[in-house]
Every structure is written in structure tokens, then in C-alpha cells.
Motif scaffolding. Structure first.
Motif, PDB file in Angstrom:
ATOM      1  N   TRP A  72     -11.354   7.761   2.874  1.00  0.00           N
ATOM      2  CA  TRP A  72     -10.476   6.892   2.099  1.00  0.00           C
ATOM      3  C   TRP A  72     -10.882   6.882   0.619  1.00  0.00           C
ATOM      4  O   TRP A  72     -10.028   6.937  -0.266  1.00  0.00           O
ATOM      5  CB  TRP A  72     -10.493   5.483   2.671  1.00  0.00           C
ATOM      6  CG  TRP A  72      -9.540   4.560   1.987  1.00  0.00           C
ATOM      7  CD1 TRP A  72      -8.189   4.519   2.113  1.00  0.00           C
ATOM      8  CD2 TRP A  72      -9.878   3.551   1.044  1.00  0.00           C
ATOM      9  NE1 TRP A  72      -7.669   3.544   1.320  1.00  0.00           N
ATOM     10  CE2 TRP A  72      -8.686   2.933   0.641  1.00  0.00           C
ATOM     11  CE3 TRP A  72     -11.073   3.108   0.494  1.00  0.00           C
ATOM     12  CZ2 TRP A  72      -8.666   1.905  -0.273  1.00  0.00           C
ATOM     13  CZ3 TRP A  72     -11.044   2.082  -0.415  1.00  0.00           C
ATOM     14  CH2 TRP A  72      -9.844   1.488  -0.797  1.00  0.00           C
ATOM     15  N   ILE A  73     -12.184   6.827   0.347  1.00  0.00           N
ATOM     16  CA  ILE A  73     -12.669   6.832  -1.043  1.00  0.00           C
ATOM     17  C   ILE A  73     -12.305   8.148  -1.730  1.00  0.00           C
ATOM     18  O   ILE A  73     -11.952   8.162  -2.913  1.00  0.00           O
ATOM     19  CB  ILE A  73     -14.196   6.573  -1.081  1.00  0.00           C
ATOM     20  CG1 ILE A  73     -14.490   5.115  -0.736  1.00  0.00           C
ATOM     21  CG2 ILE A  73     -14.780   6.935  -2.434  1.00  0.00           C
ATOM     22  CD1 ILE A  73     -15.962   4.813  -0.563  1.00  0.00           C
ATOM     23  N   ASN A  75      -9.698  10.095  -0.968  1.00  0.00           N
ATOM     24  CA  ASN A  75      -8.251  10.267  -1.065  1.00  0.00           C
ATOM     25  C   ASN A  75      -7.555   9.234  -1.928  1.00  0.00           C
ATOM     26  O   ASN A  75      -6.444   9.473  -2.386  1.00  0.00           O
ATOM     27  CB  ASN A  75      -7.628  10.258   0.338  1.00  0.00           C
ATOM     28  CG  ASN A  75      -7.727  11.605   0.980  1.00  0.00           C
ATOM     29  OD1 ASN A  75      -7.148  12.561   0.513  1.00  0.00           O
ATOM     30  ND2 ASN A  75      -8.498  11.665   2.058  1.00  0.00           N
ATOM     31  N   ARG A  76      -8.147   8.103  -2.134  1.00  0.00           N
ATOM     32  CA  ARG A  76      -7.497   7.047  -2.913  1.00  0.00           C
ATOM     33  C   ARG A  76      -7.143   7.495  -4.337  1.00  0.00           C
ATOM     34  O   ARG A  76      -6.015   7.325  -4.767  1.00  0.00           O
ATOM     35  CB  ARG A  76      -8.403   5.809  -2.920  1.00  0.00           C
ATOM     36  CG  ARG A  76      -7.838   4.647  -3.619  1.00  0.00           C
ATOM     37  CD  ARG A  76      -6.880   3.929  -2.735  1.00  0.00           C
ATOM     38  NE  ARG A  76      -6.496   2.708  -3.443  1.00  0.00           N
ATOM     39  CZ  ARG A  76      -5.375   2.102  -3.250  1.00  0.00           C
ATOM     40  NH1 ARG A  76      -4.544   2.543  -2.351  1.00  0.00           N
ATOM     41  NH2 ARG A  76      -5.085   1.027  -3.914  1.00  0.00           N
ATOM     42  N   ARG A  80      -2.951   8.664  -6.084  1.00  0.00           N
ATOM     43  CA  ARG A  80      -2.306   8.193  -7.313  1.00  0.00           C
ATOM     44  C   ARG A  80      -1.963   9.328  -8.268  1.00  0.00           C
ATOM     45  O   ARG A  80      -1.092   9.185  -9.110  1.00  0.00           O
ATOM     46  CB  ARG A  80      -3.212   7.195  -8.023  1.00  0.00           C
ATOM     47  CG  ARG A  80      -3.238   5.851  -7.326  1.00  0.00           C
ATOM     48  CD  ARG A  80      -4.086   4.895  -8.079  1.00  0.00           C
ATOM     49  NE  ARG A  80      -5.365   4.844  -7.347  1.00  0.00           N
ATOM     50  CZ  ARG A  80      -6.464   4.326  -7.804  1.00  0.00           C
ATOM     51  NH1 ARG A  80      -6.497   3.829  -9.005  1.00  0.00           N
ATOM     52  NH2 ARG A  80      -7.546   4.296  -7.080  1.00  0.00           N
ATOM     53  N   TRP A  90      -0.276  10.330   2.465  1.00  0.00           N
ATOM     54  CA  TRP A  90      -1.230   9.940   3.501  1.00  0.00           C
ATOM     55  C   TRP A  90      -0.992  10.710   4.797  1.00  0.00           C
ATOM     56  O   TRP A  90      -1.936  11.027   5.517  1.00  0.00           O
ATOM     57  CB  TRP A  90      -1.211   8.437   3.721  1.00  0.00           C
ATOM     58  CG  TRP A  90      -1.800   7.731   2.547  1.00  0.00           C
ATOM     59  CD1 TRP A  90      -1.141   7.025   1.601  1.00  0.00           C
ATOM     60  CD2 TRP A  90      -3.189   7.712   2.164  1.00  0.00           C
ATOM     61  NE1 TRP A  90      -2.022   6.564   0.651  1.00  0.00           N
ATOM     62  CE2 TRP A  90      -3.286   6.965   0.977  1.00  0.00           C
ATOM     63  CE3 TRP A  90      -4.347   8.244   2.701  1.00  0.00           C
ATOM     64  CZ2 TRP A  90      -4.497   6.746   0.327  1.00  0.00           C
ATOM     65  CZ3 TRP A  90      -5.547   8.023   2.052  1.00  0.00           C
ATOM     66  CH2 TRP A  90      -5.617   7.283   0.885  1.00  0.00           C
TER      67      TRP A  90
END
Length: 109
Positions: A72-73, A75-76, A80, A90
Motif C-alpha cells: 500500500w505504501i 502504490n499510494r 496519484r 487499484w
């Protein structure tokens, strides 16, 4: 800046290689869960019916959680920066991460 979808796919393919181990751990937990007899998986035959997956959850849980958090870190910020809508990004990220596991399973079988 990353604007192309194939860059995000490539990064998630690379993230999917070390994710093979936590994904298989998650499969092991789900297949041995007491409510797992719904037809998707079968229990390992040498496990007794009263065994619970608590010991496996104790050992596998932190590694699975750490892998999800790191994924998650990573891909976050990428989500954007791409031109894809969030839902498509996602889905692409999840599919890209699962491809190495699917390839490893098909090669292994």
C-alpha cells in the motif's frame, strides 16, 4: 512523473515476486480456517477437526500484514501520479501483484 499505466504494472509485477510467500501463507490460513469447508478449498487431511489456525495466524499474520502495508505504501503515491481512475489503478495493481504467484503455481503444478 509516472503517467503511463504500464509503469505501474511493471512496479507491481516486481512487488509481486517477493509477495508470493505472503500470498501462499494467506492461502494456507484461509484453507485451514474452520469455516473453509464451503467448497473453495479443502483442509489438509492430516489436520484434526478441532485444530484451529491460531498458531499459523500468530506466525503468518505479521508477515502478511507487513506485506500489505508495504504494498500500500508503494502504490499510494503511484496511484496519484497515473492517469488511470482510482478503481482501475487499484485493480491493475492487484492483478500485477498476483501475476507472479499465478505463474509460480502453474509452473509448479
Amino acid at each position: 512523473m509516472i503517467r503511463r499505466w504500464y509503469t505501474a504494472l511493471g512496479i507491481n509485477l516486481l512487488l509481486g515476486i517477493p509477495a508470493i510467500v505472503p500470498i501462499l501463507m494467506l492461502w494456507f490460513l484461509l484453507s485451514n480456517w474452520p469455516l473453509a469447508d464451503v467448497g473453495l478449498t479443502t483442509r489438509i487431511p492430516n489436520n484434526e477437526q478441532d485444530d484451529s489456525p491460531n498458531a499459523a495466524l500468530l506466525f503468518f499474520g505479521p508477515m502478511i500484514a507487513a506485506s500489505v502495508i508495504l504494498w500500500w505504501i508503494a502504490n499510494r503515491p503511484l496511484a496519484r501520479r497515473t492517469q488511470l481512475p482510482a478503481s482501475r489503478y487499484w485493480l491493475l495493481a492487484l492483478a500485477g501483484t498476483l501475476i507472479p504467484t499465478a505463474v509460480a503455481i502453474t509452473v509448479w503444478l
